[in-house]
Design a protein around this motif. Structure first.
Motif, PDB file in Angstrom:
ATOM      1  N   GLY A   1     -54.415  25.193  32.600  1.00 16.18           N
ATOM      2  CA  GLY A   1     -55.611  24.375  32.741  1.00 16.18           C
ATOM      3  C   GLY A   1     -56.509  24.891  33.845  1.00 16.18           C
ATOM      4  N   ILE A   2     -57.659  24.269  33.989  1.00 17.64           N
ATOM      5  CA  ILE A   2     -58.628  24.647  35.011  1.00 17.64           C
ATOM      6  C   ILE A   2     -58.258  23.962  36.317  1.00 17.64           C
ATOM      7  N   LYS A   3     -58.002  24.743  37.347  1.00 20.12           N
ATOM      8  CA  LYS A   3     -57.722  24.140  38.650  1.00 20.12           C
ATOM      9  C   LYS A   3     -58.992  23.500  39.198  1.00 20.12           C
ATOM     10  N   THR A   4     -58.887  22.246  39.545  1.00 21.64           N
ATOM     11  CA  THR A   4     -60.076  21.540  40.029  1.00 21.64           C
ATOM     12  C   THR A   4     -59.653  20.465  41.030  1.00 21.64           C
ATOM     13  N   THR A   5     -60.612  19.637  41.431  1.00 19.58           N
ATOM     14  CA  THR A   5     -60.332  18.545  42.367  1.00 19.58           C
ATOM     15  C   THR A   5     -60.921  17.259  41.806  1.00 19.58           C
ATOM     16  N   ALA A   6     -60.458  16.146  42.338  1.00 18.45           N
ATOM     17  CA  ALA A   6     -61.002  14.849  41.921  1.00 18.45           C
ATOM     18  C   ALA A   6     -62.491  14.774  42.237  1.00 18.45           C
ATOM     19  N   GLN A   7     -62.885  15.304  43.377  1.00 20.05           N
ATOM     20  CA  GLN A   7     -64.295  15.264  43.755  1.00 20.05           C
ATOM     21  C   GLN A   7     -65.167  15.951  42.714  1.00 20.05           C
TER      22      GLN A   7
ATOM     23  N   PHE B   1     -49.985   4.123  34.170  1.00 16.68           N
ATOM     24  CA  PHE B   1     -51.160   4.571  34.925  1.00 16.68           C
ATOM     25  C   PHE B   1     -50.739   4.963  36.343  1.00 16.68           C
ATOM     26  N   ILE B   2     -51.126   6.147  36.737  1.00 12.32           N
ATOM     27  CA  ILE B   2     -50.875   6.634  38.091  1.00 12.32           C
ATOM     28  C   ILE B   2     -52.204   6.829  38.797  1.00 12.32           C
ATOM     29  N   GLU B   3     -52.322   6.247  39.989  1.00 13.41           N
ATOM     30  CA  GLU B   3     -53.482   6.504  40.840  1.00 13.41           C
ATOM     31  C   GLU B   3     -53.117   7.660  41.772  1.00 13.41           C
ATOM     32  N   LEU B   4     -53.840   8.758  41.631  1.00 15.80           N
ATOM     33  CA  LEU B   4     -53.553   9.961  42.406  1.00 15.80           C
ATOM     34  C   LEU B   4     -54.711  10.261  43.351  1.00 15.80           C
ATOM     35  N   ASN B   5     -54.397  10.547  44.609  1.00 20.48           N
ATOM     36  CA  ASN B   5     -55.422  10.992  45.548  1.00 20.48           C
ATOM     37  C   ASN B   5     -55.105  12.422  45.951  1.00 20.48           C
ATOM     38  N   ASP B   6     -56.041  13.323  45.698  1.00 16.15           N
ATOM     39  CA  ASP B   6     -55.767  14.740  45.968  1.00 16.15           C
ATOM     40  C   ASP B   6     -56.379  15.223  47.283  1.00 16.15           C
ATOM     41  N   GLY B   7     -56.947  14.276  48.079  1.00 20.29           N
ATOM     42  CA  GLY B   7     -57.500  14.643  49.375  1.00 20.29           C
ATOM     43  C   GLY B   7     -58.923  15.143  49.349  1.00 20.29           C
ATOM     44  N   SER B   8     -59.492  15.363  48.168  1.00 21.93           N
ATOM     45  CA  SER B   8     -60.846  15.918  48.095  1.00 21.93           C
ATOM     46  C   SER B   8     -61.927  14.860  48.249  1.00 21.93           C
ATOM     47  N   CYS B   9     -61.580  13.590  48.012  1.00 24.88           N
ATOM     48  CA  CYS B   9     -62.545  12.505  48.154  1.00 24.88           C
ATOM     49  C   CYS B   9     -61.790  11.199  48.358  1.00 24.88           C
ATOM     50  N   PHE B  10     -62.531  10.160  48.684  1.00 23.73           N
ATOM     51  CA  PHE B  10     -61.899   8.871  48.964  1.00 23.73           C
ATOM     52  C   PHE B  10     -61.339   8.215  47.701  1.00 23.73           C
ATOM     53  N   LYS B  11     -62.023   8.397  46.581  1.00 20.96           N
ATOM     54  CA  LYS B  11     -61.597   7.757  45.339  1.00 20.96           C
ATOM     55  C   LYS B  11     -60.312   8.374  44.809  1.00 20.96           C
ATOM     56  N   ASN B  12     -59.470   7.514  44.215  1.00 21.45           N
ATOM     57  CA  ASN B  12     -58.305   7.990  43.478  1.00 21.45           C
ATOM     58  C   ASN B  12     -58.728   8.321  42.061  1.00 21.45           C
ATOM     59  N   ILE B  13     -57.996   9.213  41.429  1.00 19.23           N
ATOM     60  CA  ILE B  13     -58.268   9.509  40.028  1.00 19.23           C
ATOM     61  C   ILE B  13     -57.126   8.944  39.185  1.00 19.23           C
ATOM     62  N   GLN B  14     -57.475   8.390  38.051  1.00 15.21           N
ATOM     63  CA  GLN B  14     -56.469   7.729  37.217  1.00 15.21           C
ATOM     64  C   GLN B  14     -55.840   8.716  36.244  1.00 15.21           C
ATOM     65  N   LEU B  15     -54.509   8.760  36.269  1.00  9.20           N
ATOM     66  CA  LEU B  15     -53.744   9.561  35.319  1.00  9.20           C
ATOM     67  C   LEU B  15     -53.084   8.611  34.320  1.00  9.20           C
ATOM     68  N   VAL B  16     -53.091   9.001  33.056  1.00  9.72           N
ATOM     69  CA  VAL B  16     -52.531   8.146  32.003  1.00  9.72           C
ATOM     70  C   VAL B  16     -51.395   8.879  31.299  1.00  9.72           C
ATOM     71  N   TYR B  17     -50.287   8.170  31.074  1.00 12.77           N
ATOM     72  CA  TYR B  17     -49.182   8.735  30.305  1.00 12.77           C
ATOM     73  C   TYR B  17     -48.676   7.674  29.326  1.00 12.77           C
ATOM     74  N   THR B  18     -48.042   8.131  28.251  1.00 15.53           N
ATOM     75  CA  THR B  18     -47.506   7.216  27.236  1.00 15.53           C
ATOM     76  C   THR B  18     -46.017   7.475  27.058  1.00 15.53           C
ATOM     77  N   SER B  19     -45.378   6.573  26.326  1.00 16.86           N
ATOM     78  CA  SER B  19     -43.929   6.683  26.109  1.00 16.86           C
ATOM     79  C   SER B  19     -43.562   7.934  25.327  1.00 16.86           C
ATOM     80  N   SER B  20     -44.536   8.515  24.617  1.00 13.35           N
ATOM     81  CA  SER B  20     -44.268   9.734  23.838  1.00 13.35           C
ATOM     82  C   SER B  20     -44.429  11.002  24.671  1.00 13.35           C
ATOM     83  N   ASN B  21     -44.830  10.854  25.904  1.00 14.40           N
ATOM     84  CA  ASN B  21     -45.047  12.024  26.754  1.00 14.40           C
ATOM     85  C   ASN B  21     -43.718  12.715  27.048  1.00 14.40           C
TER      86      ASN B  21
END
Length: 459
Positions: free
Chosen positions: A3-9, A42-62
């Motif tokens: 994937g493309i390496k990026t940041t939440a910001q 739902f996982i709230e992840l903070n990667d340090g690039s900004c104040f906002k958390n980014i939402q990660l979604v997973y399902t039982s089929s993951n």
């Protein structure tokens, strides 16, 4: 993971053009919360690039459901997944996880659980508290405010000067200094050949540079050995100290006003999420009063006039803790706040203080009783900035220093008056107190990464 390496910001910045729509991206950060509802999580992840958390979604089929459903608050996680924009949701976008890797798990005793912690508790884990929302926002604002100071002065053609940490003077003669000795030193004069201490101000060292480069500033740590446990005192803090040649007290106050307004505007421009957080969680009047200061013309009032007003207030029945108002006293915070909040109802410079309560280097006025000093008072705090026109007359300054017994020690400082001196002025802003003011935080221990106060030190 692919994937493309990026940041939440960067992802949040892409919301307007949806440039990551459907793309697979890679993110790494720290888990703030994890809600597993069985079929979806739902996982709230903070990667340090900004104040906002980014939402990660997973399902039982993951394929990584066992890892994702069990990952705990505080753990370090890397994921790759598809970007989905959700303009109708609470989050503007989310990441549908395809792959995940636990970079660093946590022990069961991780102290930052998803509950409200007191600031007192968090002070004891200063190495972990940057992960808590308040301090995550606070230290982002501290960073932006630091750069705002430098940008303001650099944009106004000031030169930055590094002044010494170890010095032979205590600035204003207060005597509250930390002596510097080596660990094996029996004689405190052994290393330098004389007694030295940690600096209490960079002013005396930066002032000569103003007489060569015109406008200069220093911005660095200072140390005060005061046994004070108030919410506004620390033994180590940072000071902003500009000095300007060919500038009188009026010009000095103009620059102070411009600097304070620039800092406020920068925070609104660069830290909208953080400022909204402080307004919601710390001080619900914060944004309103900062905007009021920004939009105000800073008034000017003499110390003598302030004493008259305070005296009248006491006569009319106002109750101060200290009601013994008299000319020559050093105003307390309650008096300063009364002037700025009840009388002026906005920012105000108090000027022309009695010379006995101000520093030796301040310009003596023609009345022989006052000096050309200024203190900026703002609502909710009182004094925010202090400055003065410096005494440029050699004879007057030398006489003051002689009476204080510091003339021989600071003879080099007098050279700035002997050799091509001129009218000049400067001011000082306690950076940590400025940070308290713009965030609404009430204790200096909560705006410093590792606070240093008397009777306690851990790190």
């Amino acid at each position: 993971m692919e994937g493309i390496k990026t940041t939440a910001q960067k992802l949040f910045m892409s919301v307007s053009d949806k440039s990551f729509e459907g793309k697979i991206v890679m993110l790494s950060g720290w888990v703030r919360t994890n809600r597993d509802n069985g079929s979806i999580g739902f996982i709230e992840l903070n990667d340090g690039s900004c104040f906002k958390n980014i939402q990660l979604v997973y399902t039982s089929s993951n394929d990584f459901i066992k890892l994702l459903s069990s990952v705990r608050t505080g753990a370090c996680l890397s994921v790759s997944g598809e970007v989905v924009y959700t303009p109708q949701g609470k989050q503007p976008l989310e990441i549908k996880i395809k792959e995940a890797k636990l970079e660093g798990d946590i022990l069961d005793d991780y102290p930052l659980q998803k509950k409200k912690h007191t600031f007192e508790f968090l002070r004891d884990i200063a190495h972990l508290r940057p992960r808590a929302n308040t301090f995550n926002a606070l230290f982002r604002v501290r960073n932006v405010l630091t750069m705002a100071i430098h940008h303001f002065f650099q944009d106004h053609d000031f030169m930055y000067v590094h002044t010494p940490i170890i010095t032979t003077n205590d600035g204003e003669g207060a005597g509250n200094v930390f002596d510097v000795v080596t660990h094996d030193q029996k004689d405190e004069n052994a290393f330098y050949g004389r007694k030295v201490n940690l600096t209490v101000t960079g002013q005396l060292h930066v002032e000569p540079f103003a007489l060569a480069f015109r406008n200069v500033y220093t911005f660095g740590p200072v140390f005060r050995a005061e046994h004070s446990n108030t919410v506004r005192h620390a033994s180590e803090f940072w000071m902003i100290e500009p000095e300007m040649a060919f500038t009188d007290l009026d010009g000095n106050m103009d620059v102070i006003e411009q600097c304070v307004k620039y800092c406020i505007k920068t925070l609104f421009d660069k830290c909208p999420d953080e400022m909204e957080f402080f307004n919601t969680m710390i001080d619900k009047t914060l944004i309103e009063r900062l905007k009021h200061v920004y939009n105000s013309d800073f008034q000017r009032m003499t110390y003598t006039r302030a004493i008259e007003i305070l005296t009248k207030a006491v006569e009319d029945g106002h109750k101060f803790e200290n009601c013994d108002i008299k000319w020559g006293m050093d105003l307390l915070s309650e008096h300063e706040r009364y002037i700025t909040e009840q009388v002026v109802k906005g920012p105000v410079f108090l000027i022309d203080y009695p010379k006995e309560i101000k520093a030796f280097y301040m310009k003596e006025n023609d009345d022989g009783k006052t000096v050309a000093a200024c203190d900026l008072l703002v609502p909710a705090v009182g004094e925010l900035v202090g400055g003065s026109q410096r005494e440029e007359r050699y004879d007057v300054l030398a006489n003051k220093m002689e009476k204080m017994g510091i003339k021989d020690e600071l003879d080099w400082y007098l050279d700035t008056r002997r050799y091509g001196g001129c009218v000049h002025s400067g001011f000082g802003i306690g950076f940590d107190r400025l940070l308290m003011y713009v965030t609404g935080m009430q204790n200096i221990r909560d705006v410093q990464p590792y606070p240093r106060t008397s009777n306690t030190i851990k790190y």
